[in-house]
Design a protein around this motif. Structure first.
Motif, PDB file in Angstrom:
ATOM      1  N   ALA A 187       0.863  -1.184   0.000  1.00 17.96           N
ATOM      2  CA  ALA A 187       0.000   0.000   0.000  1.00 17.96           C
ATOM      3  C   ALA A 187       0.897   1.230   0.000  1.00 17.96           C
ATOM      4  O   ALA A 187       2.101   1.146   0.281  1.00 17.96           O
ATOM      5  CB  ALA A 187      -0.908  -0.005   1.228  1.00 17.96           C
ATOM      6  N   PRO A 188       0.352   2.376  -0.348  1.00 11.83           N
ATOM      7  CA  PRO A 188       1.172   3.597  -0.306  1.00 11.83           C
ATOM      8  C   PRO A 188       1.738   3.842   1.092  1.00 11.83           C
ATOM      9  O   PRO A 188       1.023   3.691   2.092  1.00 11.83           O
ATOM     10  CB  PRO A 188       0.180   4.697  -0.708  1.00 11.83           C
ATOM     11  CG  PRO A 188      -0.882   3.995  -1.473  1.00 11.83           C
ATOM     12  CD  PRO A 188      -1.006   2.646  -0.852  1.00 11.83           C
ATOM     13  N   PRO A 189       2.996   4.204   1.208  1.00 12.33           N
ATOM     14  CA  PRO A 189       3.601   4.464   2.527  1.00 12.33           C
ATOM     15  C   PRO A 189       2.955   5.676   3.211  1.00 12.33           C
ATOM     16  O   PRO A 189       2.424   6.571   2.546  1.00 12.33           O
ATOM     17  CB  PRO A 189       5.067   4.759   2.208  1.00 12.33           C
ATOM     18  CG  PRO A 189       5.281   4.257   0.828  1.00 12.33           C
ATOM     19  CD  PRO A 189       3.969   4.363   0.123  1.00 12.33           C
ATOM     20  N   GLU A 190       3.009   5.658   4.526  1.00 13.78           N
ATOM     21  CA  GLU A 190       2.588   6.822   5.304  1.00 13.78           C
ATOM     22  C   GLU A 190       3.821   7.697   5.557  1.00 13.78           C
ATOM     23  O   GLU A 190       4.848   7.206   6.017  1.00 13.78           O
ATOM     24  CB  GLU A 190       1.975   6.395   6.639  1.00 13.78           C
ATOM     25  CG  GLU A 190       0.643   5.704   6.511  1.00 13.78           C
ATOM     26  CD  GLU A 190      -0.018   5.485   7.858  1.00 13.78           C
ATOM     27  OE1 GLU A 190       0.426   6.127   8.845  1.00 13.78           O
ATOM     28  OE2 GLU A 190      -0.953   4.684   7.935  1.00 13.78           O
ATOM     29  N   VAL A 191       3.682   8.983   5.260  1.00 18.01           N
ATOM     30  CA  VAL A 191       4.809   9.914   5.395  1.00 18.01           C
ATOM     31  C   VAL A 191       4.407  11.045   6.336  1.00 18.01           C
ATOM     32  O   VAL A 191       3.347  11.655   6.149  1.00 18.01           O
ATOM     33  CB  VAL A 191       5.207  10.493   4.019  1.00 18.01           C
ATOM     34  CG1 VAL A 191       6.382  11.451   4.172  1.00 18.01           C
ATOM     35  CG2 VAL A 191       5.547   9.377   3.046  1.00 18.01           C
ATOM     36  N   HIS A 192       5.242  11.296   7.352  1.00 20.42           N
ATOM     37  CA  HIS A 192       4.947  12.359   8.320  1.00 20.42           C
ATOM     38  C   HIS A 192       6.201  13.190   8.563  1.00 20.42           C
ATOM     39  O   HIS A 192       7.309  12.657   8.685  1.00 20.42           O
ATOM     40  CB  HIS A 192       4.468  11.768   9.655  1.00 20.42           C
ATOM     41  CG  HIS A 192       3.201  10.989   9.549  1.00 20.42           C
ATOM     42  ND1 HIS A 192       1.964  11.578   9.446  1.00 20.42           N
ATOM     43  CD2 HIS A 192       2.988   9.648   9.515  1.00 20.42           C
ATOM     44  CE1 HIS A 192       1.037  10.653   9.359  1.00 20.42           C
ATOM     45  NE2 HIS A 192       1.632   9.464   9.394  1.00 20.42           N
ATOM     46  N   LEU A 193       6.017  14.497   8.614  1.00 25.26           N
ATOM     47  CA  LEU A 193       7.098  15.426   8.972  1.00 25.26           C
ATOM     48  C   LEU A 193       6.768  16.067  10.315  1.00 25.26           C
ATOM     49  O   LEU A 193       5.636  16.475  10.548  1.00 25.26           O
ATOM     50  CB  LEU A 193       7.242  16.521   7.915  1.00 25.26           C
ATOM     51  CG  LEU A 193       7.809  16.118   6.551  1.00 25.26           C
ATOM     52  CD1 LEU A 193       7.736  17.301   5.609  1.00 25.26           C
ATOM     53  CD2 LEU A 193       9.246  15.639   6.690  1.00 25.26           C
ATOM     54  N   ARG A 194       7.766  16.159  11.188  1.00 23.97           N
ATOM     55  CA  ARG A 194       7.614  16.849  12.469  1.00 23.97           C
ATOM     56  C   ARG A 194       8.831  17.742  12.683  1.00 23.97           C
ATOM     57  O   ARG A 194       9.965  17.280  12.637  1.00 23.97           O
ATOM     58  CB  ARG A 194       7.481  15.857  13.635  1.00 23.97           C
ATOM     59  CG  ARG A 194       6.214  15.020  13.617  1.00 23.97           C
ATOM     60  CD  ARG A 194       4.990  15.882  13.910  1.00 23.97           C
ATOM     61  NE  ARG A 194       3.765  15.088  13.989  1.00 23.97           N
ATOM     62  CZ  ARG A 194       2.990  14.809  12.955  1.00 23.97           C
ATOM     63  NH1 ARG A 194       3.334  15.253  11.747  1.00 23.97           N
ATOM     64  NH2 ARG A 194       1.898  14.084  13.100  1.00 23.97           N
TER      65      ARG A 194
END
Length: 638
Positions: free
Chosen positions: A481-488
């Protein structure tokens, strides 16, 4: 002949080219003794770090040589590391002043290492034998803390004098004068080497007596119309004693805020270093029961420490104390190097809340506990050492102190400026640096020692933030599935959808071009996939992507979900068994509540009853320190 060939080794592990974590080793043949074991405090860039310790690897590797420890006084930068070190190696005996040993006893009990050593209290001019080769003589000196000593260490090669922290105070608050006579006696007999505190070596003149602050604090206490807060070092027993005398003189009741202040005052009163009536103190809960002009609040936080009482009061986060308009706050301490910004911020916050704040050297409300140039000259003149090693100070202080030594007649070749870890080798006729031992720092947070890699990650998080990518990959090395991408914490000039597209393309490209390098066929029908290696490979490519597209270096955390545990394992190529339903899984993990609740309640009640019974019938060191940690001003008065 053996003694002539053997060399005395002096190895500092802390306190050189810095302020704090003073630690030194004296080694002769097969014996080693330690002098002090202090801690340091973190700088602004040491995120989450509580304290700094010296690297004690050399001591751990030579633990069989340790015969004991000398403590000069009870400041944290001289005894604060002992409890930590005792978790790594035993120290047979520790000798030191009564106040320092009392404070240390509490620290060891709290850390659970009391059984790793034996504490011995010493008095002025006491001599203690440590091992075969060391005879230690305690010489009273004067410092900002009561019960402080210089030591004369008698060795087979001669007498070594280590001043500890000192200033020469001719009018000490407690009447305990510097034993200059004993120093002069050693000077006449011959001192092989002097190691001397260099903290104020750049300051001309004499350091004023502690009594010099009395008239200035007296004026402030007398003229302050409302509530008066005074903060100083908790361990500055002489200063605290003066403040308590003035409170009594001007009919103010004292409320103590801060655990360390409570503990030090309690112990100092028990040992007679502070003398005042019990009714001078009030518990914190009585804060609102007296008129404002009858209160003096003595608190910790003179260095702007994050968790100290005054810092929390300035943030309006203290549960019981609030600053209000008309309050006066006195900083009877100067910030030590590294704490200036924290102190300034605390002062600003107090002022913004309506307090009048009195601070600064020009106010005459603080004097140093360390000797200035004329004090150093007197020390050198009295001891007349053959060799001289400046210690305890930053590099410029050590250099200036060395110049003072030369001006007092010591040849330049007999003076050495050293670093932490240097091995100073002494013979009756020579001094030289004979190599180095491992040195450096160990960073400690609430969980324990923080390793370098963890510290680098914290620094990276603070500077550039974090990019988190979570992806699921099947055994065919395809994205499920499409990866989950998060910026903090990343100031990114790129849209989230574009970043996600780039991440997907980056992972797919890595899987297609490099993925087969991590797949190995073990035998017919079985394969082995190095999921850890594949994860590391993808993470490396994502780091390069982040640097290129985000134009910074965020910490990249790649979470890889696989069909099996992430490890080098052999998996039969066969359909996986059907997983149990969620309901059956929960039933297997969680017992039925009605069957276990009564038993759990009964067990908890029985445990609590047993604990309370033991608490009533026993008094252990742990229980004692637990009570001490809950001291109130009322218990200090008792």
């Amino acid at each position: 002949m053996t003694n002539k060939q053997a060399k005395l080794k002096i190895i500092p592990l802390g306190g050189l080219h810095e302020i704090g974590k003073n630690t030194c080793i004296f080694e002769y043949e097969d014996e080693m003794i330690l002098l002090d074991a202090g801690l340091g405090f973190p700088t602004d860039g040491m995120h989450g770090i509580n304290i700094i310790l010296p690297d004690m690897t050399y001591v751990q590797e030579n633990r069989q040589k340790i015969k004991g420890m000398i403590v000069t006084h009870g400041h944290e930068d001289h005894i604060g590391g002992i409890a930590y070190h005792l978790k790594q190696f035993d120290i047979p005996d520790i000798y030191g002043p009564r106040l320092a040993m009392t404070l240390l006893r509490d620290k060891l009990s709290e850390a659970g290492v009391s059984d790793r050593t034996t504490l011995h209290k010493v008095l002025p001019r006491d001599m203690v034998r440590i091992g075969k080769h060391f005879l230690v003589e305690y010489i009273r000196n004067t410092h900002s803390m009561a019960d402080s000593f210089t030591v004369a260490i008698h060795t087979p090669l001669g007498v070594i004098i280590h001043t500890g922290d000192f200033k020469i105070d001719f009018t000490p608050v407690d009447g305990e004068h510097f034993d200059l006579q004993k120093l002069a006696e050693h000077g006449e007999k011959g001192v092989l080497c002097l190691l001397s505190d260099s903290t104020n070596a750049e300051t001309p003149g004499h350091t004023p007596s502690e009594q010099a602050v009395y008239p200035h604090l007296d004026r402030i206490v007398a003229q302050t119309p409302g509530r008066l807060f005074i903060t100083t070092f908790a361990s500055s027993v002489h200063r605290v004693n003066i403040i308590l005398q003035l409170a009594q003189k001007h009919d103010r009741k004292v409320i103590i805020v801060g655990r360390s202040m409570l503990n030090v005052i309690a112990h100092a009163r028990e040992l007679g270093y502070i003398k005042c009536p019990d009714d001078l103190f009030l518990p914190l809960r009585a804060l609102s029961t007296l008129p404002d002009d009858k209160l003096l609040i003595l608190t910790t936080g003179s260095q702007g420490e994050t968790l100290a009482a005054l810092t929390r009061i300035s943030h309006d986060s203290h549960r019981q104390v609030r600053i209000k308009k008309g309050d006066t706050v006195v900083f009877s301490a100067n910030p030590i190097p590294g704490n200036t910004l924290g102190v300034a911020d605390t002062i600003d916050r107090l002022m913004m809340r309506g307090a009048k704040v009195i601070y600064g050297r020009h106010q005459g409300i603080h004097v140093s506990g360390h000797g200035s140039q004329e004090d150093h000259k007197l020390m050198l003149a009295l001891t007349k050492p053959k060799f001289f090693v400046p210690v305890h100070g930053q590099h410029r202080m050590l250099v200036q102190h060395a110049k003072l030594g030369h001006s007092m007649g010591i040849p330049e070749e007999n003076i050495v400026i050293i670093n932490n870890g240097d091995i100073v080798e002494l013979t009756p006729d020579s001094i030289a640096i004979g190599g180095q031992v491992p040195s450096g720092i160990k960073l400690v947070d609430s969980s324990g020692i923080v390793h370098d890699e963890v510290m680098k990650e914290r620094q990276q998080l603070a500077e550039d933030g974090v990019l988190t990518v979570a992806a699921a990959v099947d055994r065919e090395l395809k994205l499920i599935a499409p990866p989950e991408v998060h910026l903090r914490g990343v100031a990114a000039n790129i849209e989230q959808l574009l970043l996600q597209h780039l991440v997907i393309r980056n992972i797919e490209q890595t899987l297609s071009e490099r993925g087969q390098e991590f797949v190995r066929r073990i035998e017919e029908g079985k394969t082995d996939i190095d999921w850890i290696g594949l994860k590391t490979e993808i993470e490396g490519h994502l780091e390069r992507l982040a640097r290129r597209e985000l134009r910074c270096r965020p910490l990249v955390v790649f979470l890889l979900q696989t069909p099996e545990p992430v490890a080098h394992i052999e998996i039969p190529v066969a359909p996986a068994p059907k997983p149990p339903t969620l309901k059956k899984s929960v039933e297997k993990i969680l017992p039925k509540p009605e069957k276990i609740a009564p038993k759990a309640d009964t067990t908890e009640t029985e445990k609590q009853a047993e604990t309370e019974k033991q608490a009533e019938t026993t008094t252990s060191p742990t229980r004692t320190i637990s009570r001490r940690r809950r001291r109130s001003a009322a218990s200090v008065a008792s």
